[in-house]
Structure formats: C-alpha cells, structure tokens
Design an enzyme around this catalytic site. Structure first.
Site, PDB file in Angstrom:
ATOM      1  N   SER A   1       0.420 -13.471  38.344  1.00 38.61           N
ATOM      2  CA  SER A   1      -1.070 -13.335  38.211  1.00 38.61           C
ATOM      3  C   SER A   1      -1.740 -14.240  38.492  1.00 38.61           C
ATOM      4  O   SER A   1      -3.304 -14.048  38.551  1.00 38.61           O
ATOM      5  CB  SER A   1      -1.351 -11.768  37.565  1.00 38.61           C
ATOM      6  N   GLY A   2      -1.031 -15.524  37.614  1.00 37.59           N
ATOM      7  CA  GLY A   2      -2.078 -16.094  37.542  1.00 37.59           C
ATOM      8  C   GLY A   2      -3.068 -15.992  36.035  1.00 37.59           C
ATOM      9  O   GLY A   2      -3.172 -17.139  35.036  1.00 37.59           O
ATOM     10  N   GLY A   3      -2.146 -15.073  35.710  1.00 39.43           N
ATOM     11  CA  GLY A   3      -2.529 -14.441  34.033  1.00 39.43           C
ATOM     12  C   GLY A   3      -1.530 -15.273  32.844  1.00 39.43           C
ATOM     13  O   GLY A   3      -0.356 -16.192  33.288  1.00 39.43           O
ATOM     14  N   VAL A   4      -1.525 -15.506  31.234  1.00 39.96           N
ATOM     15  CA  VAL A   4      -1.093 -15.642  30.704  1.00 39.96           C
ATOM     16  C   VAL A   4      -0.059 -16.270  30.671  1.00 39.96           C
ATOM     17  O   VAL A   4       1.593 -16.554  30.841  1.00 39.96           O
ATOM     18  CB  VAL A   4      -1.367 -16.219  29.039  1.00 39.96           C
ATOM     19  N   ASP A   5       0.646 -14.591  30.793  1.00 40.48           N
ATOM     20  CA  ASP A   5       1.978 -14.232  30.399  1.00 40.48           C
ATOM     21  C   ASP A   5       2.750 -14.401  31.486  1.00 40.48           C
ATOM     22  O   ASP A   5       4.340 -14.364  31.714  1.00 40.48           O
ATOM     23  CB  ASP A   5       1.561 -12.137  29.456  1.00 40.48           C
ATOM     24  N   SER A   6       2.667 -14.120  32.254  1.00 46.95           N
ATOM     25  CA  SER A   6       3.227 -14.363  33.723  1.00 46.95           C
ATOM     26  C   SER A   6       3.424 -15.213  33.977  1.00 46.95           C
ATOM     27  O   SER A   6       4.709 -16.168  34.362  1.00 46.95           O
ATOM     28  CB  SER A   6       3.030 -13.297  34.961  1.00 46.95           C
ATOM     29  N   SER A   7       2.888 -16.692  33.788  1.00 48.37           N
ATOM     30  CA  SER A   7       2.099 -17.433  34.197  1.00 48.37           C
ATOM     31  C   SER A   7       3.595 -18.049  32.785  1.00 48.37           C
ATOM     32  O   SER A   7       4.747 -19.219  33.787  1.00 48.37           O
ATOM     33  CB  SER A   7       1.396 -18.221  33.731  1.00 48.37           C
TER      34      SER A   7
ATOM     35  N   CYS B   1       1.053  -1.076  -0.601  1.00 49.22           N
ATOM     36  CA  CYS B   1       0.031  -0.112   0.334  1.00 49.22           C
ATOM     37  C   CYS B   1       0.690   1.149  -0.047  1.00 49.22           C
ATOM     38  O   CYS B   1       1.216   2.056  -1.319  1.00 49.22           O
ATOM     39  CB  CYS B   1      -1.113  -0.236   1.008  1.00 49.22           C
TER      40      CYS B   1
ATOM     41  N   HIS C   1      -3.761  -5.581   0.657  1.00 45.76           N
ATOM     42  CA  HIS C   1      -3.153  -5.723   1.837  1.00 45.76           C
ATOM     43  C   HIS C   1      -3.389  -7.149   1.836  1.00 45.76           C
ATOM     44  O   HIS C   1      -3.932  -8.220   2.141  1.00 45.76           O
ATOM     45  CB  HIS C   1      -3.948  -5.367   2.952  1.00 45.76           C
TER      46      HIS C   1
ATOM     47  N   GLU D   1      -2.039  -9.090   3.932  1.00 43.46           N
ATOM     48  CA  GLU D   1      -1.815  -9.541   6.029  1.00 43.46           C
ATOM     49  C   GLU D   1      -3.646 -10.335   6.280  1.00 43.46           C
ATOM     50  O   GLU D   1      -3.688 -10.379   7.237  1.00 43.46           O
ATOM     51  CB  GLU D   1      -1.554  -9.109   6.465  1.00 43.46           C
TER      52      GLU D   1
END
Length: 509
Positions: A221-227, A79, A167, A169
C-alpha cells in the site's frame, strides 16, 4: 527457539506497554491471556503478571493456574498481579481508603532480592489501583513502601517471585525501565539479543524454510508495514515474491506513481494496477462511513484476485500483520468492539486456497520501523505517516466524487508538503485534511462566495491507541490556510481540529 519473557494479560490497558518496555531492553517477550498459558519450557526465563480492571475480591476475578511456574521460574506481579500473589496465597487485599492513583515516592527497604537494586531512594512511581495489600502471607517480605502504601513492593523469600503495586512500564515511574532491567536481565538471566538484525536473520531463514521455492503474493500500500514485509520477503525469496499495488482512486496526489517508482527502485517485483474508475463508480451515492469502508475492501479483493490469477503457481499470501493485531485477536475479553472495519485482504486466502505467511507478526509498529531502517528502506517510506486503507474516501465526509477527491488531494498535498517544509512532518504521528459536507460564506475580491470548508488535523502518539492533538505553530497554520484558500478552487475556509483520542478518533470516519 529464542529465550522469552511471558506476560500474562489480565486485561490491563498497560499490558502492551509492558511488552514494549521489555523489548526496549532487547529482550524478547510475548503476551498471552491469563487463561491460555502456553506450556512452560526452558526457553521461558520469567513470567510477568499484568494489571487488571478487576479486583481480586470479585467473585469472577481472573485466576491463573501458576502450577509449574510459581517457585520454578522468576515472577513479577504488577498491580493486580501483585495483589493476586498476595490474596490467593494467604494474604489479604482490601479496598483502599482512598483511590491510590498518580505519582508517589517509593522508599526502599534493605533487601538482597535485586529487584530494586540501583534505584534511588524516594524514586517516583505511578500508582493506579482501587485495592491495596493489607497483609502479606508468611514468607513474604516488604522491600518498598510509599507514604500511603505500606506494602508497595515485596519479595517472596526462597523464591524469585516479586510483587509491586505500582506500574514500572509507564513513563511517570522515573526508574521503571531500570526495575524491569533488573528483573529480566539480572534475575531472569535473559540474553539481550532481540535486535532488528537478529530478527531479520531469523525471519529470513524461517521464510526460506517455510516457503521453499513456492510463489508468494503480497498486497502493498505504500505504508510502513506492507513495505517492510515486502522487502523482508524479497530478501528471503527474491523474484518468487509478486507484489500488487492497487490505485483505488483515493490515494494522495501523485502517490501511486511515486510509491510505485520507489518500490521498483528497491528491486521489488511489483505490479501496479490502476483501478480508479472501478472504485469511484462503486462509491457513487454512498455516504455512510462503514459502508464506504466495506465497499472499498470488497472492491480491493476483487481487483487483487483478478490480478493474482494472472500469476501462475501461487501458494502463499503474505500479509503485513503486526503484533498488536495478533494480541487483539486473542485478548482476554476477545476482540474488542469494532470501532470501524479495517481495509485488508481478509477472505482472500480461503477464496484462492492460499496459505498465509505474516513475517512481521511479532513486531510492534516502532520495531517495524527499526527493522525497515536495518533493511535500508528509504526514509520516505519508513517515516511515512499512517494512512487509512480506504484512503481519502473516509476523509471526504459524505459522498465521494471525483471532484471532491481532486479538491482534497490538492489540500492534502499543500498541508503535507508544508509540514515537511516547516520541519514539522516527523514531529507528528499523523496529519490529515478532511473535506467537510459544509459550505460557508466568504468574500474573495469583491465577490461573495459560498464554498467548502476543510479541517486540518495533526496528532502526536506512539502507537495510535491514544493521541493528543498537535500544537502546531500559529505561523504555520496561518501560512497553510492562506495557501489552501488561494490555490484550491472550491475552498474558502480552513479550520483546525483540537480534539484528542479519546474521546475523538484520529480519523473523522
């Protein structure tokens, strides 16, 4: 060093999507602002120029310095990128007679360039531009057209440089992934070795080299990222990682105990801190959403710091930062306007004189989940919906009190468990119950009631940047409404939020 595709960002809303598509091909790529191009090395196998809200005809149009790039490594202009390669090298870009937006069909021309190899003639593509390329410079050849756009795709002869006005993508371009595969694999000759397993191996080795035998702190925290960050760090340095899990009083029902048990079962060195009273005391009388977030963030830092000081010889602070956070911090226009402050451990590294390590900073959210599965982390954590750092405090509109927290925990529990029971939990990106500062008249038995209203929300998304409200079955909503009203004292009305993002946000505060 790993092979990579370099994506130069001109401010397009689709730039992150380009990167996500390339990584689906197991090819590593990085996004950099067009005016902060890293040094070109042998590891950069190709360069993609993104779209942009700007016009190449604007006085202050983005103008990347392609010295040492154009003609030296393969380039794909998308583009704006395609218009730039035409306009600034002797061609002409003009305003479109009518805005070219939406689906179109690409007619393929005979060519030996390889970019469109294997694509179907009249393949569907997605256009989104207000300018069009009217004339190409000498040495450029048209390789694709649509009914409205004569120069839909081109190739520069004697170079591996290409431009496309659509585009690839976005999902609306039906063979866009094939086109990107042609570019990054066949033309750029990239190895398809960017996999969860290869990421884990490389990151574990990098952590060991960087940290050595020094101790690392991580707030989980129990979340995906920190776990996932915790398990990855644990795999690298074992007991030299100390994880701190704080109960801020506004978690889901029973979550502190369940998540803590899960972490201990995974062999993590985790310390649980019950700080409910402290957080709820700090929130007394506070109704403004941003103030609530800041109070929770500040209190978290104080609790975390006090606990951290009990651990000797800590040198590092690990954080679950992911790639969209990194991109945002160095975006073309600088960090975007703050919609709301985020709950993190900002300020701790300086206060405690700690070095920072971010093991997930190269990953998108879906890649974090793939790495988590490769690490054999339980589905209860990997598939967990995103949950705001300030927890239920920003799902209680108005003042947060222990009584309101208790009511919302019960409502939330019925809602979330119901989604799982009806096999709907994994079909939505995020679900939330919101306690409204509204009372409504109701009738229970022979008595008139005047009690609280709760709103249920569920959204579908891929990354949280945009979201559509989920069309949950009416039978499910009826059943959950009935359960909530019959089992949670203080609630006599349930409503369902059918707003999408934008214009609404996922959370209400």
């Amino acid at each position: 060093m790993k092979q990579k595709i370099l994506i130069l960002d001109f401010g397009s809303q689709y730039t992150q999507l380009i990167a996500r598509r390339i990584r689906e091909l197991n090819v590593y790529c990085e996004i950099h602002p067009f005016n902060k191009i890293p040094r070109i090395s042998k590891y950069i196998k190709g360069v993609i120029l993104s779209g942009s809200p700007s016009s190449v005809r604007d006085k202050y149009a983005p103008k990347p310095d392609l010295t040492g790039i154009k003609g030296e490594v393969p380039i794909l202009g998308i583009c704006y990128g395609a218009q730039y390669l035409a306009h600034f090298y002797g061609g002409e870009v003009l305003p479109s007679k009518h805005r070219e937006y939406g689906r179109a069909n690409l007619v393929l021309h005979d060519n030996n360039s390889g970019l469109l190899e294997g694509l179907s003639d009249n393949t569907q593509v997605w256009m989104s531009h207000g300018d069009t390329i009217a004339k190409l410079p000498d040495g450029y050849e048209i390789i694709g057209s649509t009914s409205d756009v004569r120069i839909g795709a081109y190739h520069i002869k004697k170079e591996k440089t290409f431009g496309i006005q659509f585009h690839p993508e976005v999902y609306h371009t039906s063979e866009g992934l094939k086109l990107l595969d042609n570019f990054v694999v066949n033309i750029c000759r990239c190895r398809q070795d960017w996999t969860p397993a290869s990421f884990i191996e490389a990151t574990v080795n990098e952590i060991r080299h960087k940290v050595g035998k020094e101790k690392v702190l991580l707030g989980i925290s129990g979340g995906v990222d920190s776990s996932v960050a915790a398990v990855l760090m644990n795999k690298a340095i074992g007991r030299n990682l100390a994880c701190i899990f704080v109960d801020n009083g506004v978690l889901r029902k029973g979550e502190f105990e369940k998540v803590l048990a899960s972490y201990q079962h995974m062999g993590l060195n985790v310390i649980g801190v019950n700080a409910k009273k402290r957080f709820l005391n700090q929130l007394k009388g506070i109704t403004e959403p941003e103030q609530k977030r800041k109070i929770i963030g500040k209190t978290f830092i104080e609790v975390f710091e006090r606990q951290a000081k009990k651990i000797q010889n800590v040198k590092w602070l690990a954080q679950g930062t992911i790639y969209p956070d990194v991109i945002e911090s160095v975006s073309v226009n600088g960090p975007s306007a703050t919609i709301k402050s985020h709950h993190n451990v900002g300020g701790l590294p300086l206060r405690m004189n700690l070095k920072v390590i971010e093991p997930l900073k190269l990953l998108f959210k879906d890649e974090v989940r793939k790495v988590g599965r490769e690490l054999k982390i339980e589905d209860i954590i990997i598939n967990r919906h995103p949950f705001p750092g300030p927890g239920l405090a920003v799902r209680i509109l108005g003042e947060v009190t222990p009584e309101k927290v208790s009511i919302l925990q019960e409502v939330d529990h019925i809602y979330i468990e119901g989604l799982k029971e009806f096999n709907l939990y994994d079909k939505v990106w995020q679900a939330a119950a919101i306690l409204l500062p509204v009372h409504s008249v109701g009738v229970m038995g022979d008595e008139r009631t005047y009690e609280n209203v709760v709103a249920l929300r569920a959204v579908s998304s891929t990354d949280g940047m945009t979201a559509d409200w989920s069309h949950l079955p009416h039978e499910f909503l009826a059943a959950i409404s009935n359960r909530i009203i019959n089992n949670v004292k203080g609630i006599n009305r349930v409503v369902y939020d059918i707003s999408s993002k934008p214009p609404a946000t996922i959370e209400w505060e």
